[in-house]
Design a protein around this motif. Structure first.
Motif, PDB file in Angstrom:
ATOM      1  N   GLY A  47       1.025  -1.208   0.195  1.00 42.81           N
ATOM      2  CA  GLY A  47       0.122   0.118  -0.162  1.00 42.81           C
ATOM      3  C   GLY A  47       0.955   1.574   0.083  1.00 42.81           C
ATOM      4  N   TRP A  48       2.296   1.235   0.756  1.00 45.59           N
ATOM      5  CA  TRP A  48       2.209   2.619   0.767  1.00 45.59           C
ATOM      6  C   TRP A  48       3.480   2.157  -0.381  1.00 45.59           C
ATOM      7  N   SER A  49       4.435   1.591  -0.402  1.00 49.56           N
ATOM      8  CA  SER A  49       5.191   0.917  -1.916  1.00 49.56           C
ATOM      9  C   SER A  49       4.682   1.678  -2.822  1.00 49.56           C
ATOM     10  N   ARG A  50       3.273   1.612  -3.427  1.00 49.82           N
ATOM     11  CA  ARG A  50       3.438   1.686  -4.772  1.00 49.82           C
ATOM     12  C   ARG A  50       3.289   3.481  -5.192  1.00 49.82           C
ATOM     13  N   GLN A  51       2.565   4.169  -3.343  1.00 55.40           N
ATOM     14  CA  GLN A  51       2.259   4.989  -3.215  1.00 55.40           C
ATOM     15  C   GLN A  51       3.457   6.297  -3.467  1.00 55.40           C
ATOM     16  N   LEU A  52       4.947   5.549  -3.403  1.00 55.07           N
ATOM     17  CA  LEU A  52       6.802   5.681  -2.774  1.00 55.07           C
ATOM     18  C   LEU A  52       7.050   6.287  -3.741  1.00 55.07           C
ATOM     19  N   VAL A  53       7.133   5.121  -5.225  1.00 52.60           N
ATOM     20  CA  VAL A  53       7.339   5.501  -6.475  1.00 52.60           C
ATOM     21  C   VAL A  53       7.939   6.727  -7.021  1.00 52.60           C
ATOM     22  N   TYR A  54       9.907   6.652  -6.791  1.00 51.39           N
ATOM     23  CA  TYR A  54      10.653   7.400  -7.138  1.00 51.39           C
ATOM     24  C   TYR A  54      10.235   7.872  -9.037  1.00 51.39           C
ATOM     25  N   ASP A  55       9.834   9.003  -9.169  1.00 53.23           N
ATOM     26  CA  ASP A  55      10.015   9.384 -10.752  1.00 53.23           C
ATOM     27  C   ASP A  55      10.145  10.775 -10.929  1.00 53.23           C
ATOM     28  N   SER A  56      11.109  11.064 -11.844  1.00 50.01           N
ATOM     29  CA  SER A  56      12.007  12.718 -11.057  1.00 50.01           C
ATOM     30  C   SER A  56      11.505  13.817 -12.481  1.00 50.01           C
ATOM     31  N   LYS A  57      10.916  13.313 -13.192  1.00 48.86           N
ATOM     32  CA  LYS A  57       9.330  14.244 -14.152  1.00 48.86           C
ATOM     33  C   LYS A  57       8.381  14.087 -13.368  1.00 48.86           C
ATOM     34  N   GLN A  58       7.735  12.841 -12.938  1.00 48.34           N
ATOM     35  CA  GLN A  58       6.685  13.327 -12.383  1.00 48.34           C
ATOM     36  C   GLN A  58       6.877  14.535 -11.090  1.00 48.34           C
ATOM     37  N   ILE A  59       7.689  13.866 -10.396  1.00 46.73           N
ATOM     38  CA  ILE A  59       7.798  14.424  -9.189  1.00 46.73           C
ATOM     39  C   ILE A  59       8.446  16.466  -9.791  1.00 46.73           C
ATOM     40  N   PHE A  60       8.366  16.355 -11.080  1.00 42.16           N
ATOM     41  CA  PHE A  60       9.324  17.744 -11.182  1.00 42.16           C
ATOM     42  C   PHE A  60       7.422  18.672 -11.629  1.00 42.16           C
ATOM     43  N   LEU A  61       7.030  17.536 -12.575  1.00 36.42           N
ATOM     44  CA  LEU A  61       6.259  18.021 -13.517  1.00 36.42           C
ATOM     45  C   LEU A  61       4.850  18.373 -12.820  1.00 36.42           C
ATOM     46  N   TYR A  62       4.407  17.571 -11.653  1.00 36.99           N
ATOM     47  CA  TYR A  62       3.095  17.606 -11.250  1.00 36.99           C
ATOM     48  C   TYR A  62       3.452  17.875  -9.604  1.00 36.99           C
ATOM     49  N   GLY A  63       5.148  18.224  -8.805  1.00 35.41           N
ATOM     50  CA  GLY A  63       4.932  18.686  -7.504  1.00 35.41           C
ATOM     51  C   GLY A  63       5.476  19.971  -7.777  1.00 35.41           C
ATOM     52  N   ALA A  64       6.695  19.920  -8.837  1.00 36.10           N
ATOM     53  CA  ALA A  64       7.426  21.228  -8.386  1.00 36.10           C
ATOM     54  C   ALA A  64       6.578  22.290  -8.513  1.00 36.10           C
ATOM     55  N   LEU A  65       6.651  22.276  -9.960  1.00 32.87           N
ATOM     56  CA  LEU A  65       6.059  23.226 -10.415  1.00 32.87           C
ATOM     57  C   LEU A  65       4.952  24.311 -10.552  1.00 32.87           C
ATOM     58  N   PRO A  66       3.354  22.465  -9.812  1.00 35.06           N
ATOM     59  CA  PRO A  66       2.570  23.663  -8.948  1.00 35.06           C
ATOM     60  C   PRO A  66       3.000  23.925  -7.931  1.00 35.06           C
ATOM     61  N   GLY A  67       3.621  23.251  -6.944  1.00 36.75           N
ATOM     62  CA  GLY A  67       4.202  23.734  -5.781  1.00 36.75           C
ATOM     63  C   GLY A  67       4.206  25.696  -6.085  1.00 36.75           C
ATOM     64  N   LEU A  68       5.086  25.628  -7.163  1.00 38.22           N
ATOM     65  CA  LEU A  68       6.024  26.623  -7.418  1.00 38.22           C
ATOM     66  C   LEU A  68       4.884  28.089  -7.824  1.00 38.22           C
ATOM     67  N   LEU A  69       3.656  27.889  -8.884  1.00 39.05           N
ATOM     68  CA  LEU A  69       2.293  28.339  -9.098  1.00 39.05           C
ATOM     69  C   LEU A  69       1.121  28.698  -7.931  1.00 39.05           C
ATOM     70  N   VAL A  70       1.517  27.624  -6.812  1.00 35.89           N
ATOM     71  CA  VAL A  70       0.761  27.660  -5.606  1.00 35.89           C
ATOM     72  C   VAL A  70       1.666  28.737  -4.693  1.00 35.89           C
ATOM     73  N   ILE A 179       7.460  22.218  -0.705  1.00 38.26           N
ATOM     74  CA  ILE A 179       7.900  23.966  -0.928  1.00 38.26           C
ATOM     75  C   ILE A 179       7.612  24.319  -1.036  1.00 38.26           C
ATOM     76  N   ILE A 180       5.915  25.030  -0.907  1.00 38.57           N
ATOM     77  CA  ILE A 180       4.856  25.797  -0.837  1.00 38.57           C
ATOM     78  C   ILE A 180       5.092  26.205   0.719  1.00 38.57           C
ATOM     79  N   ASP A 181       5.056  25.083   1.867  1.00 40.19           N
ATOM     80  CA  ASP A 181       5.385  25.142   3.418  1.00 40.19           C
ATOM     81  C   ASP A 181       6.771  26.680   3.520  1.00 40.19           C
ATOM     82  N   VAL A 182       7.990  25.330   2.815  1.00 42.29           N
ATOM     83  CA  VAL A 182       8.575  25.870   3.429  1.00 42.29           C
ATOM     84  C   VAL A 182       9.562  28.032   2.201  1.00 42.29           C
ATOM     85  N   VAL A 183       8.701  27.762   0.962  1.00 43.24           N
ATOM     86  CA  VAL A 183       9.227  29.034   0.913  1.00 43.24           C
ATOM     87  C   VAL A 183       8.563  29.482   1.563  1.00 43.24           C
TER      88      VAL A 183
END
Length: 198
Positions: A47-70, A179-183
């Motif tokens: 249950g946890w391992s399927r949610q914690l798969v590392y994918d740098s492209k996904q993290i950048f496109l759907y994590g970092a960029l949306p965080g910066l937009l917010v 990203i949102i919280d720390v900035v």
């Protein structure tokens, strides 16, 4: 005698007491996530391992960029709206104003990990997008009487929830949340908290 509000209690605490309270709260949230996953997941580890798969492209496109937009939207509003509209009673300033850089990073990372594990990793995964997103917003109870803050946290909750809906990745939502919280914490720490005094 009228009971003290959350902001009144926090404003009377010293930095050490606030740190202990923050860490204790996040440990409770993390514990709830782990207990919830034990009872709700078919398999704890998968249950946890399927949610914690590392994918740098996904993290950048759907994590970092949306965080910066917010962040862009938040910072724009901070400088355009009167301070009273997003003032949480001085809690965020009290929490972050005197904190070291390492402490800010550590606390905001702990908050991002614990809250995303509970609200996205367990509640969203098991009960769906809307329930998890609304509960996340309601958890920020001190914002309920501040319409701009509540709409902002509701938007962020649904937005990050949508990123999870698209990817199924906690690493994506943890990245955006962090990203949102720390900035914003650094914004407070180094005196850039904007707005007008109207």
């Amino acid at each position: 005698m009228k009971p003290k509000s959350q902001s009144e209690v926090i404003l009377q605490m010293n930095d050490r007491e606030i740190t202990i309270q923050l860490i204790l709260t996040q440990v409770i949230i993390l514990t709830l996530a782990i207990i919830g996953s034990v009872f709700l997941f078919d398999s704890f580890w998968s249950g946890w391992s399927r949610q914690l798969v590392y994918d740098s492209k996904q993290i950048f496109l759907y994590g970092a960029l949306p965080g910066l937009l917010v962040l862009f939207i938040d910072i724009f509003l901070l400088y355009r709206l009167p301070r009273r509209m997003y003032d949480d009673g001085g809690i965020n300033v009290k929490v972050f104003k005197n904190r070291s850089i390492i402490s800010i990073i550590g606390i905001t990372l702990l908050v991002a990990v614990s809250e995303e594990m509970l609200f996205r990793g367990v509640l969203h995964a098991e009960f769906g997008y809307i329930i998890a997103s609304v509960l996340f917003a309601i958890m920020h109870i001190r914002y309920l009487t501040k319409m701009v803050l509540f709409i902002s946290v509701l938007f962020v909750s649904f937005f990050i929830g949508y990123m999870y809906e698209m990817t199924g990745s906690l690493l994506v939502t943890i990245t955006a949340h962090f990203i949102i919280d720390v900035v914003l914490a650094f914004w407070i720490r180094f005196g850039k908290w904007g707005g007008t005094d109207e």
